[in-house]
Design a protein around this motif. Sequence first.
Motif, short mmCIF file in Angstrom:
data_model
loop_
_atom_site.label_atom_id
_atom_site.label_comp_id
_atom_site.label_asym_id
_atom_site.label_seq_id
_atom_site.Cartn_x
_atom_site.Cartn_y
_atom_site.Cartn_z
N ARG A 122 -57.32 71.91 -52.23
CA ARG A 122 -56.56 70.72 -51.85
C ARG A 122 -56.74 69.72 -52.78
O ARG A 122 -55.60 69.12 -53.04
CB ARG A 122 -57.10 70.14 -50.23
CG ARG A 122 -56.65 70.85 -49.23
CD ARG A 122 -57.00 70.44 -47.95
NE ARG A 122 -56.61 71.26 -46.77
CZ ARG A 122 -56.64 70.74 -45.62
NH1 ARG A 122 -57.43 69.63 -45.13
NH2 ARG A 122 -56.50 71.67 -44.56
N TYR A 123 -58.16 69.25 -53.32
CA TYR A 123 -58.13 68.38 -54.47
C TYR A 123 -57.38 68.71 -55.61
O TYR A 123 -56.98 67.75 -56.34
CB TYR A 123 -59.65 67.95 -54.62
CG TYR A 123 -60.24 69.24 -55.37
CD1 TYR A 123 -60.54 69.00 -56.56
CD2 TYR A 123 -60.99 69.97 -54.46
CE1 TYR A 123 -61.39 69.89 -57.29
CE2 TYR A 123 -61.77 71.10 -55.23
CZ TYR A 123 -62.04 71.07 -56.65
OH TYR A 123 -62.68 71.92 -57.23
N GLU A 124 -57.43 70.15 -55.64
CA GLU A 124 -56.82 70.67 -57.20
C GLU A 124 -55.39 70.24 -56.89
O GLU A 124 -54.59 69.79 -57.78
CB GLU A 124 -57.03 72.00 -57.38
CG GLU A 124 -58.60 72.20 -57.87
CD GLU A 124 -59.06 73.64 -57.90
OE1 GLU A 124 -59.76 74.06 -58.68
OE2 GLU A 124 -58.36 74.54 -57.20
N PHE A 125 -54.75 70.74 -55.95
CA PHE A 125 -53.40 70.37 -55.72
C PHE A 125 -52.83 69.02 -55.89
O PHE A 125 -51.83 68.48 -56.40
CB PHE A 125 -53.05 70.90 -54.18
CG PHE A 125 -51.47 71.29 -53.98
CD1 PHE A 125 -50.87 72.00 -54.56
CD2 PHE A 125 -51.06 70.07 -53.22
CE1 PHE A 125 -49.54 72.11 -54.16
CE2 PHE A 125 -49.68 70.07 -53.05
CZ PHE A 125 -48.85 71.06 -53.34
N ALA A 126 -54.02 68.14 -55.30
CA ALA A 126 -53.54 66.79 -55.41
C ALA A 126 -53.62 65.94 -56.71
O ALA A 126 -52.83 65.24 -56.95
CB ALA A 126 -54.56 65.87 -54.48
N ALA A 127 -54.52 66.84 -57.56
CA ALA A 127 -54.31 66.24 -59.12
C ALA A 127 -53.40 66.76 -59.84
O ALA A 127 -53.16 66.19 -60.93
CB ALA A 127 -55.77 66.65 -59.49
N TRP A 128 -52.95 67.99 -59.68
CA TRP A 128 -51.98 68.93 -60.36
C TRP A 128 -50.63 68.66 -60.01
O TRP A 128 -49.91 68.57 -60.95
CB TRP A 128 -52.20 70.23 -60.54
CG TRP A 128 -53.69 70.69 -60.78
CD1 TRP A 128 -54.73 69.89 -61.32
CD2 TRP A 128 -54.34 71.91 -60.52
NE1 TRP A 128 -55.88 70.50 -61.50
CE2 TRP A 128 -55.56 71.88 -61.15
CE3 TRP A 128 -53.92 73.01 -59.86
CZ2 TRP A 128 -56.66 72.82 -61.00
CZ3 TRP A 128 -54.94 74.19 -59.92
CH2 TRP A 128 -56.10 73.86 -60.33
N THR A 129 -50.34 68.59 -58.84
CA THR A 129 -48.76 68.22 -58.46
C THR A 129 -48.08 67.18 -59.00
O THR A 129 -46.86 67.43 -59.64
CB THR A 129 -48.85 68.33 -57.13
OG1 THR A 129 -49.42 69.40 -56.40
CG2 THR A 129 -47.26 67.98 -56.39
N PRO A 130 -48.72 65.99 -59.19
CA PRO A 130 -48.14 64.86 -59.64
C PRO A 130 -47.68 65.10 -61.05
O PRO A 130 -46.52 64.73 -61.64
CB PRO A 130 -48.77 63.63 -59.90
CG PRO A 130 -49.97 64.03 -58.44
CD PRO A 130 -49.95 65.46 -58.58
N LEU A 131 -48.36 65.86 -62.08
CA LEU A 131 -48.27 66.13 -63.35
C LEU A 131 -46.94 67.26 -63.46
O LEU A 131 -46.11 66.97 -64.12
CB LEU A 131 -49.53 66.72 -64.25
CG LEU A 131 -50.57 65.71 -64.06
CD1 LEU A 131 -51.71 66.54 -64.91
CD2 LEU A 131 -50.07 64.43 -65.08
#
Length: 517
Positions: A477-486
């Motif tokens: 989940r934390y990876e998804f939160a960090a990568w999705t905006p980019l």
Amino acid sequence: MQFLLAFVVAAPLLGAVAALLPAPPGLKGKSPEQAVLRHGVTVTGVILAAAIALTLGFDHDAPSRFQATTDISWIQALNVRIHLGIDGISLPLLLMTALLFFLCALYSYFKLPAGPSPKAFVALLLVLESGTLATFAVLDLLLFFLAFEMVLIPMYFLIARWGGAQRQAAAWKFILYTLLGSVVMLLGLLLIGLTSGTFDMVALASDNGRELSHTTQLLAVLSIGIGLAVKTPMWPLHSWLPDAHTAAPTVGSVVLAGVLLKMGTYGFVRILLPVTPDGMATFAPYLGAFAAVGIVYGSLACLALARKGNKGDLKRLIAYSSVGHMGFVLLGIASMTPTGVNGALFANIAHGLITGLLFFLVGALKDRYGTADLDTLAGATGAALYGRAPRFGAFLAFAAVASLGLPGLAGFWGEMLALFGAFDPAEGLSRPAFLTYMAFGAFGTLLTAAYLLIVVRRVCMGDPKAGPAIVLADVQRYEFAAWTPLAALTVLAGLWPAVLLGLTDPAVQKLLAGGNS
């Protein structure tokens, strides 16, 4: 607006000091470590919110005018002023910087790299953020130099203390290269300021080099250009970059590629193009030549690392890809045309988003497998991310095709406009030479597609049931939160480039005209 810009620049420094202080009892949470990491997320989040508010308050009908300005006398004897302001050139870089630092702080909250005190890590990250934001906001040559240098020590310690293998050697190489380049750059900045009688970048740009002799402009472009070229990094001054990226922790690589490299190219656009136009016109063919060679060299180095049996490190491969991508930025600047410079600025933002995402992904892959060695990851049957971690594989494939410049994604527009700028360079520049550089750049795009598709095939494809049984965690989940905006911004900029070009083009037109349009 004035307060917001000053707050965006100064708040990270205040946050860095607060990070080193003991946390209040009610905010410690489960542990002091968790408290300071949460502090980092909070401070970078507030700065990002302020940067968004600054963007919303920006007069988009006048992007060529400096806004949110602060102009206070600082050193009267040298006529140095605390002068801040943003226009359509600096605003996108400021916003992207705030976003990347927030995502890095968020990622570190859940995946802190191994190393000394978390307090020191958060404090260094915030000092680094302040220096990068200040670089894009200051409008005085000496303040620009101070902000430019402010990032060196924090990045050195992030590599040396929280990095991987060979981190000490990589950190020393980084600091020595950039410091030597900066010493030469300072001489050029002093030459301009003392000769013209002012260090104010707005006044110097409006004067358009009329107060500077041709010899002075040549010396200034040569000295300042060397310092900026090291930071960019331009071939052949790039050799510190692969080592630094390979050794740096994940967030260090993201910040280094996504933000620090842009400080060099921003200096070319903000200082050399408007302040020393005659000197730039003399050196532009040489800058274009170095850029063209860098594009092909970076791509060939990546292709060699991607080949089976060469024990290529994925982080090192992406670092060399940055040499090629930043070559397109330099080629656009060297054309000295609105099309080329707009392409360079667009490619700056695209590279920050896409390469930042790639370094996040490769760092996460290294955490899962314990290595970034491509031969080890591929093995006999391939890492088979599509079968073992499909969402992870999809993210990696997306970032790869975005990096190779697939139409419809952000990477396409910057490279295309830079090549268009080389196709029809500014008056007085050799068109046959720039057509040759354009051909080198076009060949580089083919090589880029080749090595990135090889990486995708070797890492993402393969039979997940063959070879050793590996339980691989998919995207957290934390990876998804960090990568999705980019990823989302990469798509947005690719499908709607007018959002960014509408900001940069009027400012570029005015900059190249010496403030007269």
